[in-house]
Design a protein around this motif. Structure first.
Motif, PDB file in Angstrom:
ATOM      1  N   THR A 256       0.861  -1.173   0.000  1.00 49.79           N
ATOM      2  CA  THR A 256       0.000   0.000   0.000  1.00 49.79           C
ATOM      3  C   THR A 256       0.903   1.230   0.000  1.00 49.79           C
ATOM      4  O   THR A 256       1.593   1.493   0.991  1.00 49.79           O
ATOM      5  CB  THR A 256      -0.915   0.023   1.240  1.00 49.79           C
ATOM      6  OG1 THR A 256      -1.691  -1.178   1.280  1.00 49.79           O
ATOM      7  CG2 THR A 256      -1.829   1.229   1.228  1.00 49.79           C
ATOM      8  N   TRP A 257       0.921   1.955  -1.112  1.00 47.36           N
ATOM      9  CA  TRP A 257       1.732   3.163  -1.211  1.00 47.36           C
ATOM     10  C   TRP A 257       1.052   4.306  -0.484  1.00 47.36           C
ATOM     11  O   TRP A 257      -0.178   4.379  -0.431  1.00 47.36           O
ATOM     12  CB  TRP A 257       1.956   3.531  -2.676  1.00 47.36           C
ATOM     13  CG  TRP A 257       2.925   2.619  -3.350  1.00 47.36           C
ATOM     14  CD1 TRP A 257       2.630   1.494  -4.060  1.00 47.36           C
ATOM     15  CD2 TRP A 257       4.341   2.732  -3.350  1.00 47.36           C
ATOM     16  NE1 TRP A 257       3.790   0.903  -4.517  1.00 47.36           N
ATOM     17  CE2 TRP A 257       4.859   1.647  -4.092  1.00 47.36           C
ATOM     18  CE3 TRP A 257       5.244   3.645  -2.792  1.00 47.36           C
ATOM     19  CZ2 TRP A 257       6.220   1.459  -4.292  1.00 47.36           C
ATOM     20  CZ3 TRP A 257       6.601   3.467  -3.003  1.00 47.36           C
ATOM     21  CH2 TRP A 257       7.075   2.384  -3.741  1.00 47.36           C
ATOM     22  N   ASP A 258       1.854   5.202   0.071  1.00 44.22           N
ATOM     23  CA  ASP A 258       1.350   6.346   0.823  1.00 44.22           C
ATOM     24  C   ASP A 258       2.229   7.545   0.488  1.00 44.22           C
ATOM     25  O   ASP A 258       3.448   7.460   0.605  1.00 44.22           O
ATOM     26  CB  ASP A 258       1.417   6.017   2.317  1.00 44.22           C
ATOM     27  CG  ASP A 258       0.957   7.152   3.203  1.00 44.22           C
ATOM     28  OD1 ASP A 258       1.515   8.255   3.086  1.00 44.22           O
ATOM     29  OD2 ASP A 258       0.067   6.931   4.027  1.00 44.22           O
TER      30      ASP A 258
ATOM     31  N   GLU B  20       6.580  -0.564   7.556  1.00 38.43           N
ATOM     32  CA  GLU B  20       6.691   0.608   6.692  1.00 38.43           C
ATOM     33  C   GLU B  20       8.080   0.633   6.073  1.00 38.43           C
ATOM     34  O   GLU B  20       9.078   0.394   6.761  1.00 38.43           O
ATOM     35  CB  GLU B  20       6.496   1.897   7.497  1.00 38.43           C
ATOM     36  CG  GLU B  20       6.674   3.150   6.689  1.00 38.43           C
ATOM     37  CD  GLU B  20       6.555   4.432   7.516  1.00 38.43           C
ATOM     38  OE1 GLU B  20       6.865   5.498   6.981  1.00 38.43           O
ATOM     39  OE2 GLU B  20       6.161   4.360   8.698  1.00 38.43           O
TER      40      GLU B  20
END
Length: 119
Positions: free
Chosen positions: A92-94, A114
């Motif tokens: 999941t990119w942030d 992360e």
């Protein structure tokens, strides 16, 4: 005075060591390091990559934390993300941390991880 983080301890359920070894070595590319014999009887496993040390300890009533996580700095984050995805990790990119590229994924027991690289 505090000078560095020696290691980060994450919890894992009993019997999960084979899955953890496969993930942390095969997917993330870390090296398993031996636990001292006095601690090995407790189960779990320890991993290293350069100066980074992650300890996975067994917890009977394990529940993965929803928010707590280690932030692991990487180089070549796009290539590293591709490596993880090719080995089955869901990413999941942030883009909410200014000055960084980062993504999250979970280990096989649900621990949040992360990965970030400064721009």
């Amino acid at each position: 005075m505090i000078t560095a983080i020696d290691h980060v301890q994450l919890a894992a359920p009993p019997g999960s060591e084979p899955r953890l070894r496969a993930y942390y070595t095969g997917v993330l590319g870390m090296t398993e390091i031996p636990k001292p014999s006095a601690l090995a009887a407790r189960g779990g496993c320890w991993f290293a990559a350069g100066a980074v040390r992650l300890h996975l300890g067994i917890e009977r009533d394990f529940r993965p934390a929803g928010k707590a996580h280690p932030g692991l700095r990487v180089t070549g984050i796009e290539a590293y993300a591709a490596r993880l995805a090719a080995r089955g990790a869901a990413l999941t990119w942030d883009d909410l941390l200014p000055g960084h590229r980062r993504f999250y994924c979970e280990d096989p027991v649900g621990n949040r991880l992360e990965f970030l690289e400064p721009l």
